[in-house]
Design an enzyme around this catalytic site. Structure first.
Site, PDB file in Angstrom:
ATOM      1  N   ARG A  88     -91.816  14.438-104.468  1.00 23.32           N
ATOM      2  CA  ARG A  88     -91.550  14.565-103.030  1.00 23.32           C
ATOM      3  C   ARG A  88     -92.685  13.989-102.184  1.00 23.32           C
ATOM      4  O   ARG A  88     -92.440  13.255-101.224  1.00 23.32           O
ATOM      5  CB  ARG A  88     -91.292  16.027-102.649  1.00 23.32           C
ATOM      6  CG  ARG A  88     -89.998  16.586-103.222  1.00 23.32           C
ATOM      7  CD  ARG A  88     -89.842  18.047-102.909  1.00 23.32           C
ATOM      8  NE  ARG A  88     -91.004  18.777-103.434  1.00 23.32           N
ATOM      9  CZ  ARG A  88     -91.397  19.968-103.020  1.00 23.32           C
ATOM     10  NH1 ARG A  88     -90.745  20.592-102.064  1.00 23.32           N
ATOM     11  NH2 ARG A  88     -92.432  20.560-103.545  1.00 23.32           N
ATOM     12  N   ASN A 115     -86.413  19.586-103.274  1.00 21.51           N
ATOM     13  CA  ASN A 115     -86.019  19.876-104.649  1.00 21.51           C
ATOM     14  C   ASN A 115     -84.714  20.658-104.620  1.00 21.51           C
ATOM     15  O   ASN A 115     -84.493  21.489-103.733  1.00 21.51           O
ATOM     16  CB  ASN A 115     -87.077  20.721-105.360  1.00 21.51           C
ATOM     17  CG  ASN A 115     -88.319  19.934-105.689  1.00 21.51           C
ATOM     18  OD1 ASN A 115     -88.292  18.721-105.815  1.00 21.51           O
ATOM     19  ND2 ASN A 115     -89.436  20.633-105.819  1.00 21.51           N
TER      20      ASN A 115
END
Length: 89
Positions: A18, A36
């Protein structure tokens, strides 16, 4: 300006996927978000020029060092006018 919804499947946990994606999005001038999913996949929305969104989508196909991308699923969506890229927790 385009918007693309992306789901990246494979091994992305524990490799800074990320944050690496956020940095790459900022470098390319892409707005949106990344998070996520419970199954270990990563979901993102990307907004920007077609060229920039295509480049970030290609980046998703390999991810950062240590990631093992198995599949990238995409679909086009109407742009929302996002102005920054953020990590959703």
């Amino acid at each position: 300006m385009i918007r693309r919804h992306v789901v990246v499947r494979g091994r992305m946990q524990g490799v800074w996927f990320r944050d690496s994606m956020r940095r790459e999005a900022e470098r390319l001038g892409v707005a949106g978000w990344v998070r996520n999913l419970a199954d270990g996949s990563v979901e993102a929305a990307l907004e920007g020029t077609g060229e920039a969104v295509d480049a970030l989508t290609r980046w998703c196909e390999r991810g950062p060092s240590g990631a093992r991308v198995l599949r990238v699923e995409t679909r086009e969506e109407p742009p929302e006018g996002l102005e920054e890229f953020r990590i959703v927790r």
